[in-house]
Design a protein around this motif. Sequence first.
Motif, PDB file in Angstrom:
ATOM      1  N   LYS A   1       3.016  21.031  64.703  1.00 54.92           N
ATOM      2  CA  LYS A   1       4.398  21.974  64.871  1.00 54.92           C
ATOM      3  C   LYS A   1       3.830  23.343  65.208  1.00 54.92           C
ATOM      4  O   LYS A   1       2.742  23.259  65.300  1.00 54.92           O
ATOM      5  CB  LYS A   1       4.446  21.628  62.682  1.00 54.92           C
ATOM      6  CG  LYS A   1       3.517  23.290  62.472  1.00 54.92           C
ATOM      7  CD  LYS A   1       4.186  24.221  61.204  1.00 54.92           C
ATOM      8  CE  LYS A   1       4.122  25.426  61.578  1.00 54.92           C
ATOM      9  NZ  LYS A   1       2.997  26.455  61.403  1.00 54.92           N
TER      10      LYS A   1
ATOM     11  N   LYS B   1      -1.024  16.118  52.914  1.00 55.72           N
ATOM     12  CA  LYS B   1      -1.686  16.601  51.109  1.00 55.72           C
ATOM     13  C   LYS B   1      -2.033  15.831  50.090  1.00 55.72           C
ATOM     14  O   LYS B   1      -0.255  15.417  49.446  1.00 55.72           O
ATOM     15  CB  LYS B   1      -1.346  17.626  50.758  1.00 55.72           C
ATOM     16  CG  LYS B   1      -1.582  18.729  51.497  1.00 55.72           C
ATOM     17  CD  LYS B   1      -1.221  20.020  51.060  1.00 55.72           C
ATOM     18  CE  LYS B   1      -1.718  21.376  52.730  1.00 55.72           C
ATOM     19  NZ  LYS B   1      -2.931  22.030  52.647  1.00 55.72           N
TER      20      LYS B   1
ATOM     21  N   GLU C   1      -0.762  32.438  50.385  1.00 53.93           N
ATOM     22  CA  GLU C   1      -2.091  33.142  50.938  1.00 53.93           C
ATOM     23  C   GLU C   1      -2.733  33.834  50.655  1.00 53.93           C
ATOM     24  O   GLU C   1      -2.422  35.248  50.644  1.00 53.93           O
ATOM     25  CB  GLU C   1      -1.720  32.585  52.748  1.00 53.93           C
ATOM     26  CG  GLU C   1      -0.917  31.155  52.783  1.00 53.93           C
ATOM     27  CD  GLU C   1      -0.973  30.540  54.055  1.00 53.93           C
ATOM     28  OE1 GLU C   1      -1.998  30.336  54.998  1.00 53.93           O
ATOM     29  OE2 GLU C   1       0.066  30.871  54.793  1.00 53.93           O
TER      30      GLU C   1
ATOM     31  N   TYR D   1       0.850  34.438  68.933  1.00 54.04           N
ATOM     32  CA  TYR D   1       1.453  33.085  68.039  1.00 54.04           C
ATOM     33  C   TYR D   1       2.846  33.437  67.352  1.00 54.04           C
ATOM     34  O   TYR D   1       4.018  34.033  67.375  1.00 54.04           O
ATOM     35  CB  TYR D   1       0.731  31.783  67.645  1.00 54.04           C
ATOM     36  CG  TYR D   1       1.725  31.661  66.161  1.00 54.04           C
ATOM     37  CD1 TYR D   1       2.226  30.467  66.857  1.00 54.04           C
ATOM     38  CD2 TYR D   1       1.406  31.088  64.852  1.00 54.04           C
ATOM     39  CE1 TYR D   1       3.123  29.732  65.636  1.00 54.04           C
ATOM     40  CE2 TYR D   1       2.047  30.440  64.450  1.00 54.04           C
ATOM     41  CZ  TYR D   1       2.824  29.898  64.605  1.00 54.04           C
ATOM     42  OH  TYR D   1       3.697  29.521  63.838  1.00 54.04           O
TER      43      TYR D   1
ATOM     44  N   ASP E   1       7.265  30.419  60.527  1.00 52.23           N
ATOM     45  CA  ASP E   1       5.634  29.719  60.960  1.00 52.23           C
ATOM     46  C   ASP E   1       5.860  28.436  59.503  1.00 52.23           C
ATOM     47  O   ASP E   1       4.789  27.930  59.846  1.00 52.23           O
ATOM     48  CB  ASP E   1       4.748  31.291  60.991  1.00 52.23           C
ATOM     49  CG  ASP E   1       3.241  30.088  60.765  1.00 52.23           C
ATOM     50  OD1 ASP E   1       3.147  28.807  61.472  1.00 52.23           O
ATOM     51  OD2 ASP E   1       2.589  30.926  59.472  1.00 52.23           O
ATOM     52  N   MET E   2       6.052  29.465  58.116  1.00 53.06           N
ATOM     53  CA  MET E   2       6.223  28.856  57.040  1.00 53.06           C
ATOM     54  C   MET E   2       7.169  27.457  56.122  1.00 53.06           C
ATOM     55  O   MET E   2       7.119  26.777  55.598  1.00 53.06           O
ATOM     56  CB  MET E   2       5.289  29.248  56.232  1.00 53.06           C
ATOM     57  CG  MET E   2       3.689  29.600  56.445  1.00 53.06           C
ATOM     58  SD  MET E   2       2.655  28.596  56.330  1.00 53.06           S
ATOM     59  CE  MET E   2       2.285  28.541  54.546  1.00 53.06           C
TER      60      MET E   2
ATOM     61  N   HIS F   1       7.081  23.437  56.350  1.00 52.05           N
ATOM     62  CA  HIS F   1       6.353  23.538  54.610  1.00 52.05           C
ATOM     63  C   HIS F   1       6.669  23.511  53.431  1.00 52.05           C
ATOM     64  O   HIS F   1       6.988  22.746  52.377  1.00 52.05           O
ATOM     65  CB  HIS F   1       4.930  24.018  55.110  1.00 52.05           C
ATOM     66  CG  HIS F   1       3.656  24.185  55.791  1.00 52.05           C
ATOM     67  ND1 HIS F   1       3.513  22.958  56.766  1.00 52.05           N
ATOM     68  CD2 HIS F   1       3.195  25.198  56.197  1.00 52.05           C
ATOM     69  CE1 HIS F   1       2.637  23.396  57.597  1.00 52.05           C
ATOM     70  NE2 HIS F   1       2.260  24.492  57.437  1.00 52.05           N
TER      71      HIS F   1
HETATM   72  C1  BG6 Z   1      -0.114  26.626  59.111  1.00 49.80           C
HETATM   73  C2  BG6 Z   1       0.231  27.983  59.377  1.00 49.80           C
HETATM   74  O1  BG6 Z   1       1.284  25.584  59.493  1.00 49.80           O
HETATM   75  O2  BG6 Z   1      -0.008  26.231  57.919  1.00 49.80           O
HETATM   76  C3  BG6 Z   1      -0.333  28.739  59.141  1.00 49.80           C
HETATM   77  O3  BG6 Z   1       0.848  28.104  60.456  1.00 49.80           O
HETATM   78  C4  BG6 Z   1      -0.960  28.831  57.538  1.00 49.80           C
HETATM   79  O4  BG6 Z   1      -0.273  29.998  59.202  1.00 49.80           O
HETATM   80  C5  BG6 Z   1      -0.896  27.278  56.860  1.00 49.80           C
HETATM   81  O5  BG6 Z   1      -2.310  29.565  57.081  1.00 49.80           O
HETATM   82  C6  BG6 Z   1      -0.994  26.644  56.221  1.00 49.80           C
HETATM   83  O6  BG6 Z   1      -1.311  25.948  55.766  1.00 49.80           O
HETATM   84  P1  BG6 Z   1      -2.928  25.452  53.997  1.00 49.80           P
HETATM   85  O7  BG6 Z   1      -2.987  23.937  54.372  1.00 49.80           O
HETATM   86  O8  BG6 Z   1      -4.026  26.363  54.233  1.00 49.80           O
HETATM   87  O9  BG6 Z   1      -1.705  25.935  53.270  1.00 49.80           O
END
Ligand code: BG6
Length: 476
Positions: free
Chosen positions: A134, A168, A202, A212, A221-222, A226
């Motif tokens: 991604k 995950k 986070e 980026y 991004d998120m 996700h």
């Molecule tokens: C990535 C994003 O896809 O996922 C990042 O680009 C983010 O900005 C990361 O920090 C978070 O992943 P995880 O697995 O640490 O929750």
Amino acid sequence: MHDTLLLFGATGDLAARQLFPSLLHLSVDALLPGGFRIVAVARQPMSTEEFRAWLGDKLAREAAGSDAVAALLACVEYVHVDLADAAAIAPALAGISGRCVSYLATPPYLFVTIAQGLKAAGLLEAPSRLVLEKPIGSDLASARAINAALDACLGEDRIFRIDHYLGKAAVQNLLALRFGNTLLEAVWQHRWIESVDILVAETAGVDGRESYYADYGALRDMVQNHVLQLLCLVAMEPPASLDADVLRDEKVKVLRALRPFRADGVGTESVRGRYEAGLVDGEPVRGFQLQAVKGREPVETFVALRASIDNWRWAGVPFRLCTGKRLAQRVTQVVVNFRPTSHWLFEKPRRERASPNRLVLRLQPSENIELELMSSLAGPEWGALQLQPLPLDLSMEPPLRRRIAYERLLLDALNGNSTLFVRSDEVEAAWAWIDSIESAWRESDAPILPYMAGSWGPGAAADFLRNLPTSAERAR
Ligand code: BG6
């Protein structure tokens, strides 16, 4: 199982932090095929020996032992080529053949060029596969252009788009929980559920990825990937099977049912924020705007949205989505808030204060599921029944090491199982919704509110953050 992995972007951060460590653990667990070969491809001129030394250094941090690292390094060779030059790719990869999986851990603007280079080299012929990190594009138009160009290179069934959240174990457990339990499915709808909160917080900042991030911001991004994948797994209809396409069909239906944002509602339905200097885990950190890349539109590092899913199951149920960088705690959780009982019998707590049932699925940093039920406290005196919420706690710490999400995804890509990968129509449906938010923000000139690093985001977002873990829950 395919036995040659071509890893493009092999000197990048993702390869060093996630992909090679995942390959190392798969190799230690003897999950890679015999004769496995990794062709690491990147721009930097380097010999295979130099690359192995660089990689060996990175892998020394993993708790796998030097013999295991040496065994993996022996499978690796290095090829350098200008990844932006499709014509240079085929000659650089001459001599490679067989069942290949090409993994593009590169920025999306290189996807099509590399795929065309691979096609010219004959490395996309069936049964070879292509894996893409991604983000796929940066809006609907660019995602469509990438998907169409890839479609001309190989079939959709051989394209594996990664969203590492799907790798995950705790995220996969959402499927187990929803579709392996009669109890939950019976109440999984607007009649019994009042709202759903999805939070991906986070403590990490943007450091090192400014360029980026200045093009993406938290929304692209998120949320585009996700957060929406989590939403899909919570909201989708039960699929008839776990077949990749059957499952993905259901996710696409959810994405298409998301109500687009409009400029006149976006002010109350969303909050954008950007972190300023503050303290995270007791350490001073700089603000994002101080490092922002000049000449670009400002972007948010925090976003909260009230999403509506316009279908029978979820009519009128708000999904509060929230994600941000440099927040007070690292926590990923889904909280399902059930409606209060229809009639309240007890004195305490008073009906209006009685907490309704909640199902809390905590995915990071620890994994556990809690179902909060009201029950009575056994008090010393025979008085009125006193109720309080008590959690039924299902702790899910894995017995051994917690696997890196990419281990599962790499293995599935090598084995050709695409259930945990994202299909082209899914990516496009997600971008269509994200584009509606971007354009509503633009039209209404939505402000980006400052927040202190180490806080829970702008004060205006408090309503989106109702279910923050208490300190006792965080300690569990
Ligand atoms: C990535 C994003 O896809 O996922 C990042 O680009 C983010 O900005 C990361 O920090 C978070 O992943 P995880 O697995 O640490 O929750």
